[in-house]
Design a protein around this motif. Structure first.
Motif, short mmCIF file in Angstrom:
data_model
loop_
_atom_site.label_atom_id
_atom_site.label_comp_id
_atom_site.label_asym_id
_atom_site.label_seq_id
_atom_site.Cartn_x
_atom_site.Cartn_y
_atom_site.Cartn_z
N LYS A 86 32.33 28.02 31.92
CA LYS A 86 32.14 27.30 33.06
C LYS A 86 33.17 26.60 33.65
CE LYS A 86 26.94 27.21 32.64
NZ LYS A 86 25.54 26.37 32.63
N SER A 87 33.09 26.76 35.00
CA SER A 87 34.45 26.04 35.74
C SER A 87 33.67 25.01 36.88
CB SER A 87 35.35 26.72 36.38
OG SER A 87 35.77 27.65 35.14
N ALA A 88 34.05 23.83 37.08
CA ALA A 88 33.65 23.00 38.04
C ALA A 88 34.97 22.65 38.74
CB ALA A 88 32.73 21.87 37.67
N LEU A 89 35.10 22.98 40.14
CA LEU A 89 36.40 22.88 40.81
C LEU A 89 36.46 22.03 42.01
CD1 LEU A 89 36.92 26.64 40.21
CD2 LEU A 89 38.18 25.10 39.13
N ALA A 90 37.16 20.83 41.96
CA ALA A 90 37.33 20.11 43.04
C ALA A 90 38.49 20.50 43.69
CB ALA A 90 37.18 18.67 42.63
N GLY A 91 38.99 19.64 44.74
CA GLY A 91 40.37 19.77 45.43
C GLY A 91 40.83 21.23 45.72
N ALA A 92 41.86 21.63 45.44
CA ALA A 92 42.46 23.15 45.70
C ALA A 92 42.41 23.77 44.44
CB ALA A 92 43.62 23.07 46.30
N SER A 93 41.76 23.41 43.35
CA SER A 93 41.90 23.98 41.91
C SER A 93 41.28 25.32 41.97
CB SER A 93 41.14 23.10 40.88
OG SER A 93 39.78 22.84 41.28
N LYS A 94 41.61 26.07 41.00
CA LYS A 94 41.38 27.45 40.88
C LYS A 94 40.76 27.70 39.42
CE LYS A 94 44.50 29.79 44.19
NZ LYS A 94 45.74 30.20 44.21
N SER A 95 40.03 28.83 39.37
CA SER A 95 39.64 29.45 38.17
C SER A 95 39.58 30.80 38.06
CB SER A 95 38.25 28.58 37.72
OG SER A 95 38.09 28.96 36.25
N ILE A 96 40.19 31.34 36.96
CA ILE A 96 40.09 32.65 37.03
C ILE A 96 39.33 33.18 35.90
CG2 ILE A 96 41.48 34.95 36.90
CD1 ILE A 96 43.38 32.26 38.65
N TYR A 97 38.60 34.21 35.81
CA TYR A 97 37.96 34.59 34.38
C TYR A 97 38.13 36.05 34.74
CZ TYR A 97 34.58 36.29 31.02
OH TYR A 97 34.15 36.89 29.87
N TYR A 98 38.69 36.75 33.36
CA TYR A 98 38.64 38.20 33.30
C TYR A 98 38.38 38.52 31.58
CZ TYR A 98 40.87 42.87 32.62
OH TYR A 98 40.92 44.24 32.33
N GLY A 99 37.14 39.02 31.51
CA GLY A 99 36.64 39.13 30.39
C GLY A 99 36.14 40.48 29.87
N ILE A 100 36.62 41.19 28.83
CA ILE A 100 36.20 42.41 28.34
C ILE A 100 35.22 42.27 27.25
CG2 ILE A 100 36.98 44.67 27.53
CD1 ILE A 100 39.63 44.02 29.11
N GLU A 124 33.07 47.92 28.30
CA GLU A 124 33.43 49.28 27.58
C GLU A 124 32.71 49.51 26.64
OE1 GLU A 124 38.43 48.41 28.72
OE2 GLU A 124 37.92 48.95 26.89
N ILE A 125 31.76 50.56 26.85
CA ILE A 125 30.77 50.91 26.05
C ILE A 125 30.95 52.26 25.26
CG2 ILE A 125 28.49 50.78 25.32
CD1 ILE A 125 29.19 48.11 26.38
N LEU A 126 31.56 52.41 23.89
CA LEU A 126 31.81 53.93 23.67
C LEU A 126 30.75 54.42 22.81
CD1 LEU A 126 35.71 53.08 23.15
CD2 LEU A 126 34.67 54.08 25.09
N THR A 127 29.64 53.58 22.53
CA THR A 127 28.61 54.05 21.67
C THR A 127 27.27 54.09 22.42
OG1 THR A 127 27.30 53.82 19.71
CG2 THR A 127 28.37 51.89 20.55
#
Lengths: 415, 259
Positions: free
Chosen positions: A293-307, A341-344
């Protein structure tokens, strides 16, 4: 001679093979480690910087970052506090290497889960870490109190530190580890590598409490390997820093293993957070749960990439991914990309959820109607937003501590 | 006569996101200390809009008119400033705030209302007592605000806040809806416990039944954004018996004459 000159031009002195080797020998490290450092230095020279063309680096462009420009900050100012059970260890890697009872374990594990050759930052870390921490839990033993690893870079110290943790928990071993990172306002680079080996039925909790100064850039890889029915929680508090990029991975190899990944980021100004997660299921009936979880003020940024990867052998797996981003100002941004990515075909349940948006206006009015100013209301709501992720991390006073940071930071943040 | 707690002068309210839709079309209302007023009316007549606008919800826009609270013009004030002055709205649909415990929330709200932190022991004593009055378990205080609460629990939690904050004006927006008889009685007792010669209470309701427990001095009937009729407690009984139809018909006839 000409060749040496060329290499020096490409790789600044402290990162060059000769300098890395000389420094390792000066520290009196064993030959095998000196050799691994040499390999790491060569990997560093040979590995290009990641570019945004690589998916995990799409939103964090480091092509202009000159790692070589950050000279190591002397001896890394790390302290390790913890009382190990009989046969256990909690201390610096250097002390472990000097101890005949532990040196062999370190040799067998260090750098095997996160190889130096994997990337530019991991290579830099392997070549130059000093003052890393080693935690060893013998079979069936438990640490009664959390091990606290403190990396406190003095204000004014510019350069690079290389946070390093090796944690080995044997079968049924139990330990909680807290890594506290702080720094001043001088430009600092912190490429970290944390390796966690959890044996059968081991229970490991690791909290990375990041409170870097405004000009620190962190690039960390945290990887855990889980044996049969091992249970590993890795939680991260990203409360400071200019750039915090963390790749947190769990390799669920043993049947019945369980991984929990938690993350909290509180941004203001130009702060930039980037979380990459991997839940790699190969054992049967493995379970994993990610919540960031991110809470972002100003010009801040949050990136999430999950596998979430569920392999062919992972019948009966259950996985969940959740990423929530609160935009507290009109200039804040977040990008969220959970991937399955589900292989079963024999998966019990695989879920993912991602949200990016402003705070709930009805909740804001509700709190205001009770006399709280909009800023006070946001302080309360953000602390609550984080609390739901932190609940379950067995560290006394954690929620109150994080709430206090939220109140303090949002007292002056641009909303 | 004492100075009114609340005075609405020709209040006209529209929805912020749809400024062309006016919901409240000129309401005058005066509530004096010690008085309980009931605002009744069919669905969609503008009761909740009026309540939220008086409390300062940014979801509604005042087109014209004035809101005087304890003699002060609060029309331009934010919701939190009005609340700190002693205004309280019990929500029809209280919002869940995950991660924020009732006890933390109440402590912050009390701090804002009183302008200073309350000693922990005194605060907890008062909280326990108010929970007891409302027949609520103490574990309630450790739960997240309205998160996973049943309908009845939400309404009780509103009255708990009312009891702790001790406002000068309480607006109860359909606090009776969704309550069974026992819960309704408990909630009504909680409200009655707060009745003093100083507080003004506006009960917004669709039905008469809560008024069996809390007797109003004045009953108003809101129809299409205007107060169509005002009267004593007997007006509520009349509506209970005949519904809103007679009043609507009467109003329809009036409008026909006007057009």
């Amino acid at each position: 001679m000409a060749e040496t000159t060329t290499q020096t031009a490409a790789v600044p002195a402290p990162y060059a093979e000769d300098a890395v080797t000389a420094a390792a020998e000066r520290r009196g490290e064993p030959a095998w480690l000196v050799e691994r450092r040499r390999e790491a230095a060569r990997a560093f020279a040979a590995t290009p910087m990641p570019t945004p063309a690589l998916r995990p680096w799409k939103y964090t462009d480091v092509t202009a970052l000159d790692i070589g420009g950050f000279a190591p900050v002397g001896q890394s100012p790390t302290t390790v506090q913890g009382t190990p059970p009989a046969g256990g260890f909690a201390g610096s890697l250097a002390d472990a290497l000097a101890d005949a009872a532990h040196a062999e374990q370190v040799r067998q594990h260090l750098g095997t889960l996160v190889p130096a050759t994997e990337g530019k930052f991991t290579a830099a870390n392997q070549a130059l870490w000093t003052g890393g921490a080693y935690v060893y839990v013998p079979r069936g033993q438990a640490f009664e109190q959390p091990v606290v690893v403190t990396l406190d870079v003095p204000a004014g110290d510019a350069g690079a530190v290389f946070p390093r943790l090796l944690l080995v928990a044997e079968a049924q071993g139990e330990v909680n580890v807290v890594l506290r990172n702080t720094s001043g306002d001088a430009p600092l680079l912190a490429p970290g590598v944390f390796e966690i080996f959890a044996g059968p039925d081991a229970k490991v909790r690791v909290l990375v409490d990041g409170r870097w100064g405004d000009a620190t850039q962190e690039f960390t890889t945290i990887r855990s390997r889980l044996d049969r029915s091992a249970d590993v929680l890795v939680a991260s508090l990203a409360l400071g820093g200019r750039v915090v990029k963390q790749t947190t991975e769990a390799l669920l190899e043993g049947d019945g293993a369980n991984s929990t990944i938690r993350g909290v980021a509180l941004g203001d100004g130009e702060q930039h957070f980037d979380f990459v997660t991997l839940q790699d299921h190969s054992g049967e009936h493995t379970t994993s749960d990610v919540a960031i979880k991110s809470a972002l003020a100003g010009a801040s940024k949050s990136i999430y990439y999950g596998i979430t990867r569920v392999g062919e052998t992972a019948a009966g797996a259950e996985a969940n991914q959740e990423n929530r981003n609160l935009l507290l100002s009109g200039r804040a941004k977040a990008d969220s990309d959970p991937v399955l990515e589900i292989l079963t075909s024999q998966v019990i349940r695989c879920g993912h959820a991602a949200t990016v948006g402003p705070v709930d206006q009805e909740a804001l009015f509700y709190l205001q109607s009770r006399g709280l100013s909009s800023r006070q209301a946001l302080q309360l709501m953000v602390a609550g937003f984080f609390r739901t992720v932190l609940a379950g991390i067995p560290l006394e006073g954690l929620e109150e501590d994080v709430s206090a940071v939220v109140v303090e930071k949002l007292a002056t943040a641009e909303l | 006569m004492s100075e009114p707690i609340l005075e609405l002068r020709d209040l006209r309210v529209s929805i912020t996101e749809h400024p062309d839709i006016q919901i409240v079309k000129g309401v005058d209302l005066t509530i004096r200390p010690g008085e309980v007023h009931a605002l009744m009316g069919p669905n969609g007549s503008g009761k909740s809009t009026l309540a939220n606008a008086v409390a300062g919800s940014p979801a509604y826009k005042l087109d014209s008119g004035q809101i005087l609270f304890k003699g002060e013009d609060v029309t331009a004030m934010t919701a939190d400033a009005r609340a700190r002055m002693g205004m309280f709205l019990s929500f029809q649909y209280p919002t869940a705030i995950p991660g924020v415990t009732m006890v933390n929330f109440l402590r912050e709200a009390l701090k804002a209302r009183r302008g200073q932190e309350m000693p922990a022991r005194e605060f907890l004593g008062e909280l326990r007592e108010t929970l007891g009055t409302l027949k609520m378990d103490e574990s309630f205080a450790r739960r997240y605000v309205n998160d996973g609460f049943s309908g009845g629990e939400k309404k009780r939690a509103e009255i708990l806040q009312l009891g702790m904050l001790k406002p000068d004006l309480a607006i109860l927006d359909e606090t009776d809806s969704g309550l069974d008889v026992d819960a309704l009685r408990t909630v009504a007792e909680g409200v009655n416990a707060l009745r003093t010669p100083h507080i003004g209470i506006l009960i917004i309701t669709h039905y008469q039944r809560i008024l069996n427990y809390i007797t109003p001095e004045v009953v108003h009937v809101l129809v299409e954004g205007r107060i169509a009729r005002s009267g004593g407690a007997e007006l509520a009984l009349e509506i209970e018996e005949n519904g809103y139809d007679p009043i609507l018909r009467e109003l329809g006839a009036v409008e026909e004459v006007v057009s």
